[in-house]
Design a protein around this motif. Structure first.
Motif, PDB file in Angstrom:
ATOM      1  N   THR A   1       4.134  -1.935   0.840  1.00 37.09           N
ATOM      2  CA  THR A   1       4.490  -3.133   0.061  1.00 37.09           C
ATOM      3  C   THR A   1       3.239  -3.845  -0.434  1.00 37.09           C
ATOM      4  O   THR A   1       3.200  -4.378  -1.561  1.00 37.09           O
ATOM      5  CB  THR A   1       5.340  -4.081   0.924  1.00 37.09           C
ATOM      6  OG1 THR A   1       6.506  -3.385   1.382  1.00 37.09           O
ATOM      7  CG2 THR A   1       5.752  -5.299   0.132  1.00 37.09           C
ATOM      8  N   ALA A   2       2.188  -3.877   0.412  1.00 39.11           N
ATOM      9  CA  ALA A   2       0.926  -4.513   0.016  1.00 39.11           C
ATOM     10  C   ALA A   2       0.174  -3.672  -1.002  1.00 39.11           C
ATOM     11  O   ALA A   2      -0.591  -4.199  -1.825  1.00 39.11           O
ATOM     12  CB  ALA A   2       0.049  -4.739   1.249  1.00 39.11           C
ATOM     13  N   LEU A   3       0.373  -2.356  -0.996  1.00 39.78           N
ATOM     14  CA  LEU A   3      -0.380  -1.454  -1.861  1.00 39.78           C
ATOM     15  C   LEU A   3       0.169  -1.416  -3.291  1.00 39.78           C
ATOM     16  O   LEU A   3      -0.588  -1.273  -4.257  1.00 39.78           O
ATOM     17  CB  LEU A   3      -0.357  -0.048  -1.245  1.00 39.78           C
ATOM     18  CG  LEU A   3      -1.174   1.043  -1.931  1.00 39.78           C
ATOM     19  CD1 LEU A   3      -2.657   0.652  -2.000  1.00 39.78           C
ATOM     20  CD2 LEU A   3      -1.020   2.362  -1.183  1.00 39.78           C
ATOM     21  N   ILE A   4       1.482  -1.555  -3.435  1.00 39.23           N
ATOM     22  CA  ILE A   4       2.114  -1.390  -4.753  1.00 39.23           C
ATOM     23  C   ILE A   4       1.543  -2.356  -5.795  1.00 39.23           C
ATOM     24  O   ILE A   4       1.173  -1.930  -6.912  1.00 39.23           O
ATOM     25  CB  ILE A   4       3.652  -1.533  -4.627  1.00 39.23           C
ATOM     26  CG1 ILE A   4       4.209  -0.291  -3.912  1.00 39.23           C
ATOM     27  CG2 ILE A   4       4.300  -1.699  -6.004  1.00 39.23           C
ATOM     28  CD1 ILE A   4       5.697  -0.386  -3.582  1.00 39.23           C
TER      29      ILE A   4
ATOM     30  N   VAL B   1     -12.410  -9.455 -10.367  1.00 39.58           N
ATOM     31  CA  VAL B   1     -12.781  -9.876  -9.016  1.00 39.58           C
ATOM     32  C   VAL B   1     -11.552  -9.980  -8.130  1.00 39.58           C
ATOM     33  O   VAL B   1     -11.564  -9.596  -6.951  1.00 39.58           O
ATOM     34  CB  VAL B   1     -13.528 -11.227  -9.067  1.00 39.58           C
ATOM     35  CG1 VAL B   1     -13.800 -11.755  -7.658  1.00 39.58           C
ATOM     36  CG2 VAL B   1     -14.824 -11.091  -9.838  1.00 39.58           C
ATOM     37  N   LYS B   2     -10.462 -10.490  -8.688  1.00 40.27           N
ATOM     38  CA  LYS B   2      -9.234 -10.639  -7.915  1.00 40.27           C
ATOM     39  C   LYS B   2      -8.735  -9.295  -7.409  1.00 40.27           C
ATOM     40  O   LYS B   2      -8.295  -9.161  -6.252  1.00 40.27           O
ATOM     41  CB  LYS B   2      -8.171 -11.317  -8.793  1.00 40.27           C
ATOM     42  CG  LYS B   2      -6.866 -11.576  -8.060  1.00 40.27           C
ATOM     43  CD  LYS B   2      -5.867 -12.269  -8.992  1.00 40.27           C
ATOM     44  CE  LYS B   2      -4.545 -12.496  -8.257  1.00 40.27           C
ATOM     45  NZ  LYS B   2      -3.546 -13.171  -9.145  1.00 40.27           N
ATOM     46  N   THR B   3      -8.817  -8.267  -8.274  1.00 41.95           N
ATOM     47  CA  THR B   3      -8.373  -6.924  -7.872  1.00 41.95           C
ATOM     48  C   THR B   3      -9.293  -6.344  -6.808  1.00 41.95           C
ATOM     49  O   THR B   3      -8.846  -5.735  -5.828  1.00 41.95           O
ATOM     50  CB  THR B   3      -8.321  -5.992  -9.092  1.00 41.95           C
ATOM     51  OG1 THR B   3      -7.487  -6.567 -10.103  1.00 41.95           O
ATOM     52  CG2 THR B   3      -7.775  -4.633  -8.699  1.00 41.95           C
TER      53      THR B   3
ATOM     54  N   GLU C   1     -10.330  -4.696  -1.197  1.00 42.70           N
ATOM     55  CA  GLU C   1     -11.124  -4.820   0.026  1.00 42.70           C
ATOM     56  C   GLU C   1     -10.254  -5.267   1.201  1.00 42.70           C
ATOM     57  O   GLU C   1     -10.375  -4.756   2.325  1.00 42.70           O
ATOM     58  CB  GLU C   1     -12.266  -5.815  -0.194  1.00 42.70           C
ATOM     59  CG  GLU C   1     -13.357  -5.283  -1.121  1.00 42.70           C
ATOM     60  CD  GLU C   1     -14.408  -6.345  -1.412  1.00 42.70           C
ATOM     61  OE1 GLU C   1     -14.286  -7.475  -0.875  1.00 42.70           O
ATOM     62  OE2 GLU C   1     -15.344  -6.051  -2.184  1.00 42.70           O
ATOM     63  N   LYS C   2      -9.353  -6.223   0.935  1.00 47.20           N
ATOM     64  CA  LYS C   2      -8.459  -6.691   1.991  1.00 47.20           C
ATOM     65  C   LYS C   2      -7.526  -5.571   2.452  1.00 47.20           C
ATOM     66  O   LYS C   2      -7.304  -5.372   3.658  1.00 47.20           O
ATOM     67  CB  LYS C   2      -7.642  -7.877   1.474  1.00 47.20           C
ATOM     68  CG  LYS C   2      -6.684  -8.447   2.522  1.00 47.20           C
ATOM     69  CD  LYS C   2      -5.896  -9.615   1.950  1.00 47.20           C
ATOM     70  CE  LYS C   2      -4.919 -10.156   3.005  1.00 47.20           C
ATOM     71  NZ  LYS C   2      -4.111 -11.281   2.461  1.00 47.20           N
ATOM     72  N   TYR C   3      -7.002  -4.812   1.495  1.00 51.48           N
ATOM     73  CA  TYR C   3      -6.095  -3.711   1.848  1.00 51.48           C
ATOM     74  C   TYR C   3      -6.819  -2.673   2.711  1.00 51.48           C
ATOM     75  O   TYR C   3      -6.287  -2.235   3.738  1.00 51.48           O
ATOM     76  CB  TYR C   3      -5.547  -3.041   0.588  1.00 51.48           C
ATOM     77  CG  TYR C   3      -4.888  -1.713   0.898  1.00 51.48           C
ATOM     78  CD1 TYR C   3      -3.584  -1.641   1.359  1.00 51.48           C
ATOM     79  CD2 TYR C   3      -5.614  -0.514   0.770  1.00 51.48           C
ATOM     80  CE1 TYR C   3      -3.001  -0.428   1.682  1.00 51.48           C
ATOM     81  CE2 TYR C   3      -5.040   0.703   1.089  1.00 51.48           C
ATOM     82  CZ  TYR C   3      -3.729   0.744   1.547  1.00 51.48           C
ATOM     83  OH  TYR C   3      -3.166   1.941   1.886  1.00 51.48           O
TER      84      TYR C   3
END
Length: 791
Positions: free
Chosen positions: A477-480, A541-543, A548-550
């Protein structure tokens, strides 16, 4: 003052540090690092003193250069060890010691001014010949072994003579002939070899001052006072290595102590685990007068008469001054008969005891009446401690070899059965010592009673699958949205397809998890998605931040694995707590009667117990020990259930457990399987026990779909009426102890593949009680309570 060697010597001695200086020059030539700089600094300091390289023959010069010599030799005489090491610079066989460590200075100062340091028992003749042998070994390739221990005998401040062993390190010495040194032929060397005592002959071929000894030796001393005092004894004690026959040298010591030229000695090993006598395991060639035929015998058979039993139990000397007279008084005494048949008229038996354990018996025997008796038996007090230590070391060496064999050929062995593996290893070593072949046999225990029990974590598989589903669902769900952003930025032409694939995987993990779903998703992510995420150039930058968080959360310690970690932590906590309680309880159970014990950690704890006379042949086994262990097993499972009850609120997942015992009353054989390195039942008939063990875990109550094991209940599976009666008695007793509830369920077990007719007792465990450790009741206590109730 010139350096004075012993009165006559073939050497011209020059104290030189040329080899040490050469090493410093090599270090300085490297011109890199602190070590090279330090070497150059020392070289600069000694440059004005060429005599340090060329050689010094005057002690006054040595004294003058004491400071710089100390600096020059700093690496081999570290200041940090000056109060510990006993060292100095010297020349072999010289009495000149300089650059002494502080400890050596203190020793010599304590000896007083009247002390003159000399090598003990080293004559001028020996010095001269030894010096010549050094030359021949160095220049003519001979191999004359003239080495011997050298000692300084130095009194301490109290006047007590202490003995210091001398060691020379001659790495910094050169040996070279003068122009006038005679050359030796092979015939000359042969002549010298056969004429050690002809000093004039040695001086002919090695005239005084005909060779130059240049350099210095490092003299090291160590305090050997105690070792020197008992060296005559220790050098003769029962074989330095396995199988060495040192009986003759050993005899000399005891014949000297007792002043009996005809004294003989023997030794018999004692195995307290089996209560048996045998020949010396560390030296099979050593004679045993108690066992003249080299046959192992049990102590409680004919051999252990009243007198010998006293020696074994009380570990005191036993002496007979007149064996014939003793036999007249006790005509059935097998021990006395054996001694007399071997011509022994008097004897002393002395126990060799270490840490309270009898290792064996020293046998002193004489063919004369009265020579050995209860009075001179006490002379052994002076030497027996050294004998005991030596024999103990021999046993330790044997134990190490035995352990190596067991570890190599078998595996780590439970202490209750270790003795049998040890016995097999001893046989192997004895045959090897006698240069005979011996094939290690498989270890089998016959007629043992099995006990099996388990604490199983209820629903562990479902919980694991659920934790995997939650983690994967959260990860996908976080990756999509990240992949969708890549699609919008035209970073990847396949991003749209990846999004659809990931959405399908989300749908998959929301339903029942298939066996390969987790692996399939991980492979897809590793091959197609994660490489894409590592190409972050030209991304907003947002992406980049989202990626990085993922990736952080996708790591093993990240949030996308937290539910799986919680599950693994839960299982580990339950297993660790259950195993610890079971292992601790086992210590108490082993004290009642030794038995084989093994446990396994899976999704819960399984344990196997085997008890019987063959496990501990030195003890008397009766069926009450089996009853006791069965009662203990029930109590332990109740305690483990109670422990889990109090642990459950602290678990990451509040998983429950179920308890199960398999009752099996027929004795069986277990055999150590060499290929699997573990015990297993022996024979097809006994295999039924293993089959039942593997199948009852998932069994259900007959004509229902209800599982046989239930949360909060203890289940006992059995097959006959006698087992039912026995376990009902245990249950009733534990009910009186407030460990079990009152109601007992009587159940039939659904037929299993190849197994039918099983029944079960099921009873609820009482949880409304405190956790403190309680004593385990014995079968005897249960019987006593039953008698009291009956009255």
């Amino acid at each position: 003052m010139n350096l004075k060697p012993f009165a006559d010597s073939p050497f011209q001695i020059r104290i030189s540090f040329h080899m040490l200086i050469q090493r410093l020059e090599e270090q300085a030539a490297l011109k890199n690092g602190l070590q090279a700089a330090m070497a150059q600094e020392i070289l600069d300091e000694i440059e004005p003193y060429p005599e340090l390289r060329e050689g010094i023959t005057d002690t006054e010069v040595l004294i003058k250069h004491a400071g710089i010599i100390k600096r020059l030799t700093g690496d081999i005489f570290p200041e940090a060890l000056t109060l510990n090491e006993i060292k100095a610079i010297s020349v072999p066989f010289q009495d000149v010691l300089f650059n002494q460590t502080r400890r050596l200075q203190n020793i010599i100062a304590a000896a007083g001014s009247v002390f003159d340091i000399n090598i003990r028992d080293f004559t001028e003749h020996q010095v001269y010949v030894s010096s010549c042998c050094i030359i021949m070994n160095e220049f003519y390739g001979t191999d004359f072994n003239f080495s011997r221990p050298w000692f300084y005998d130095i009194p301490d401040a109290k006047g007590v003579i202490k003995h210091y062993r001398i060691l020379y390190n001659a790495d910094f010495m050169d040996l070279m002939p003068t122009p006038g040194a005679p050359l030796l032929t092979a015939e000359d060397i042969e002549l010298l070899r056969d004429n050690y005592d002809d000093l004039s002959l040695w001086k002919k071929y090695f005239p005084k001052d005909s060779w130059i000894l240049k350099g210095f030796a490092i003299l090291t001393l160590f305090d050997a006072t105690v070792e020197n005092a008992v060296s005559a004894l220790k050098g003769t004690l029962l074989g330095a290595t396995y199988g060495n026959n040192l009986e003759g040298k050993f005899l000399d010591v005891f014949r000297s102590i007792y002043k009996l030229p005809n004294l003989n000695i023997g030794f018999t090993s004692f195995n307290d685990a089996e209560n048996t006598f045998s020949i010396a395991t560390f030296n099979p060639n050593l004679k045993s007068y108690l066992l003249p035929d080299h046959v192992e015998e049990e102590c409680f058979d004919t051999l252990c008469t009243r007198s010998l039993s006293k020696l074994v139990q009380e570990k005191t000397y036993f002496a007979i001054s007149d064996v014939a007279k003793y036999l007249q008084a006790e005509p059935d005494n097998v021990m006395a008969q054996r001694f007399l048949e071997q011509g022994i008229k008097s004897m002393i038996l002395a126990p060799v005891v270490k840490n309270g354990h009898l290792l064996g018996i020293i046998e002193l025997v004489s063919n004369n009446v009265g020579e050995l008796n209860s009075i001179n038996a006490n002379q052994l007090e002076n030497v027996l401690p050294y004998i005991t230590d030596t024999i103990d070391k021999q046993y330790s060496n044997i134990q190490n070899q035995i352990q190596a064999i067991i570890q190599n050929e078998y595996t780590t062995i439970h202490p209750s059965v270790y003795w049998k593996f040890k016995k097999e290893a001893i046989k192997f070593l004895q045959y090897r010592g006698l240069k005979k072949d011996y094939a290690l046999k498989e270890v089998t225990f016959h007629d043992v009673f099995p006990l099996y029990g388990q604490i199983d974590i209820k629903g562990s598989s479902d919980t694991r699958n659920k934790s995997v589903q939650l983690d994967l669902q959260e990860q996908l769900t976080a990756l999509i949205p990240i992949i969708e952003q890549l699609h919008l930025s035209n970073k990847d032409s396949d991003a749209e397809q990846h999004v659809r694939n990931l959405q399908e995987y989300v749908m998959d993990v929301q339903s029942a998890l298939r066996a390969d779903t987790e692996q399939q998703i991980q492979n897809y992510l590793e091959l197609h998605i994660h490489p894409l995420l590592k190409e972050t150039d030209d991304l907003p930058v947002k992406t980049k931040t989202a990626i990085e968080k993922y990736l952080t959360q996708a790591g093993k310690e990240g949030d996308f694995h937290q539910n799986r970690r919680k599950y693994e932590t839960t299982v580990a906590m339950i297993n660790e707590k259950m195993a610890l309680l079971l292992d601790r309880a086992q210590v108490q159970a082993q004290e009642v009667f030794p038995h084989y014990y093994e446990r396994f950690k899976t999704d819960g704890i399984e344990h196997n117990l085997y008890i019987g006379a063959n496990i501990a042949p030195a003890k008397n086994f009766d069926i009450s020990y089996l009853h006791n262990l069965r009662l203990w097993q029930l109590q332990v499972l109740c305690e483990m259930e109670l422990e889990h009850h109090y642990l459950k609120p602290y678990l990451p997942y509040p998983l429950d457990v179920t308890s199960l015992i398999l009752a099996f009353s027929l004795p069986m054989s277990i055999r150590f399987r060499m290929d699997e390195k573990r015990f297993d039942v022996d024979g097809t008939y006994n295999a039924r026990f293993e089959i039942v063990k593997k199948r009852i875990d998932k069994a259900v109550i007959k004509n229902t779909t209800e599982r046989l094991t239930a949360i909060g209940k203890l289940t006992i599976v059995y097959s006959n009426h006698d087992e039912e009666v026995e376990y009902k008695n245990y249950i009733r007793f534990l009910q009186t102890q407030k460990m079990l509830e009152d109601e007992i369920e009587m159940l039939d077990v659904e037929d299993l593949q190849g197994v039918s007719g099983l029944k079960a007792l099921r009873v609820r465990i009482r949880y409304n009680t405190s956790l403190p450790v309680r004593k385990f009741f014995t079968y005897t206590e249960m019987q006593q309570q039953a008698k009291t109730i009956a009255l």
